[in-house]
Design an enzyme around this catalytic site. Structure first.
Site, PDB file in Angstrom:
ATOM      1  N   VAL A  24      26.675  42.987  50.870  1.00  0.00           N
ATOM      2  CA  VAL A  24      25.933  43.637  51.964  1.00  0.00           C
ATOM      3  C   VAL A  24      24.427  43.375  51.791  1.00  0.00           C
ATOM      4  O   VAL A  24      23.737  42.982  52.739  1.00  0.00           O
ATOM      5  CB  VAL A  24      26.212  45.157  52.001  1.00  0.00           C
ATOM      6  CG1 VAL A  24      25.310  45.858  53.009  1.00  0.00           C
ATOM      7  CG2 VAL A  24      27.671  45.415  52.350  1.00  0.00           C
ATOM      8  N   ASP A 130      44.511  41.086  36.001  1.00  0.00           N
ATOM      9  CA  ASP A 130      45.383  40.266  35.151  1.00  0.00           C
ATOM     10  C   ASP A 130      44.641  39.159  34.382  1.00  0.00           C
ATOM     11  O   ASP A 130      45.172  38.621  33.420  1.00  0.00           O
ATOM     12  CB  ASP A 130      46.485  39.614  35.991  1.00  0.00           C
ATOM     13  CG  ASP A 130      47.382  40.643  36.666  1.00  0.00           C
ATOM     14  OD1 ASP A 130      47.461  41.777  36.164  1.00  0.00           O
ATOM     15  OD2 ASP A 130      47.996  40.303  37.695  1.00  0.00           O
TER      16      ASP A 130
END
Ligand code: F6P
Length: 351
Positions: A24, A130
């Site tokens: 942003v 992961d």
């Protein structure tokens, strides 16, 4: 490029919000409007997005999960439905969104690759606990998850030590053993059981085959008995979720794995009071660590920079502490490794 969308896809991971927040700020600095797409590719398919303004991302860098919400979008996983879904997403964006940032795992990257090829330029950030994305040293969320595993197992160790127990701890990671291996090293595991480095499948039910039985006895049973003989009264066995190869009715790997079977077999073979603890979704949540916040902020900022310069079909990565980018096609072909030296270390530094 004046209008960019951003989405989070697949399993959530701590730090995704920090990446969104940084994007942003970066977009604003370039005069670009940034749209937050809800629930991953589903929101793109349904045209569900809103402008992200500074007030909407205030303080989100410190929150786990993803304010954009996430989903595993089934039409992208089904060969018959994939192309119409891609076309629909591209059509929805026409005249409204000129570029897209995708935060997720390698399944999400494939979606981004297809969208880029069909006219919607994409840049990806690796977001998954992961750490199973070959092209980057770290994925956003891995460090937080590793610390969560360590804190949880430190607590499990307290009770194991008090009760003379053998704890079989199943750790997330899909097909990758990173959380298991480094969690095991961080917690002084008695043993780590992975799919990498000659790791074996452990049957969820029924008998072990001869090869598995031999490995089970030489690695695990012998290790626990040796530790017991040396006077150790508790054992922490780290098991990667993938080792059981548990599948659902469609043949897809299913979470959680089946470490209970391993716990039972190990208890029977050693006489230890063996219990199974499946760490589960606590590993995916929680406040991101400083490392995840920083990496995510660097990557979110970098991704906007790429799209603003007209560069797409890239994955943003961190390699030797430097943020850089790879072509998605190349990134998806890289083989995922796991340090053999650290695997050896895990077995050397503990009883
Ligand atoms: O990819 C993150 C992960 O938590 C894996 O470690 C695990 O295999 C899987 O997602 C679980 O997915 P779900 O949220 O669909 O149960």
């Amino acid at each position: 490029m004046k209008h960019i969308g951003i989405l989070t896809s697949g399993g959530d991971s701590p730090g995704m919000n920090a990446a969104v927040r940084a994007a942003v700020f970066a977009a604003r600095a370039q005069g670009i409007t940034l749209y937050g797409i809800q629930q991953g590719y589903r929101g793109l398919y349904e045209g569900n997005w809103d402008e992200l303004t500074l007030d909407k991302v205030d303080a989100i860098h410190a929150q786990g999960g993803t304010i954009l919400r996430t989903a595993r979008f089934m039409p992208f996983q089904d060969s018959a439905r994939r192309q119409p879904a891609i076309d629909q997403c591209v059509a929805n964006c026409a005249g409204k969104i000129d570029g897209l940032i995708v935060i997720g795992g390698d399944g999400s990257f494939r979606g981004a690759q297809d969208l880029t090829n069909h006219g919607l330029p994409c840049v990806c950030l690796p977001g998954t606990i992961d750490n199973d994305i070959a092209c980057t040293d770290y994925t956003i969320g891995y460090d937080t998850a590793l610390n969560t595993v360590m804190n949880q197992v430190d607590a499990i160790a307290d009770t194991a030590r008090s009760h003379d127990r053998c704890m079989i701890i199943e750790v997330m990671g899909n097909k990758a053993g990173d959380l298991t291996l480094y969690g095991g090293i961080a917690c002084g595991a008695t043993a780590v059981v992975l799919m990498e480095h000659g790791g074996y499948r452990f049957p969820e039910e029924g008998e072990m085959d001869a090869e598995t039985k031999a490995r089970f006895e030489s690695d695990l049973v012998a290790r626990v008995l040796k530790a017991k003989a040396a006077g150790k009264n508790y054992f922490l066995i780290f098991v990667a979720e993938g080792i059981t190869g548990k599948k659902d009715k469609n043949g897809k790997t299913r979470y959680p794995g089946g470490a209970e079977a391993l716990a039972k077999a190990l208890g029977d073979a050693t006489g230890a009071d063996a219990r199974c603890d499946i760490l589960s979704y606590v590993q995916r949540g929680g406040r991101p660590t400083a490392r995840d916040r920083v990496i995510a902020t660097q990557m979110g900022d970098y991704a906007v920079g790429l799209l603003a310069r007209g560069i797409s079909n890239r994955v943003v990565v961190i390699h030797n502490e430097v943020i850089m980018d790879y072509d998605i096609n190349q990134a998806l072909k890289m083989p995922k490794g796991l340090s053999a030296a650290d695997y050896g270390l895990a077995w050397r530094v503990s009883l």
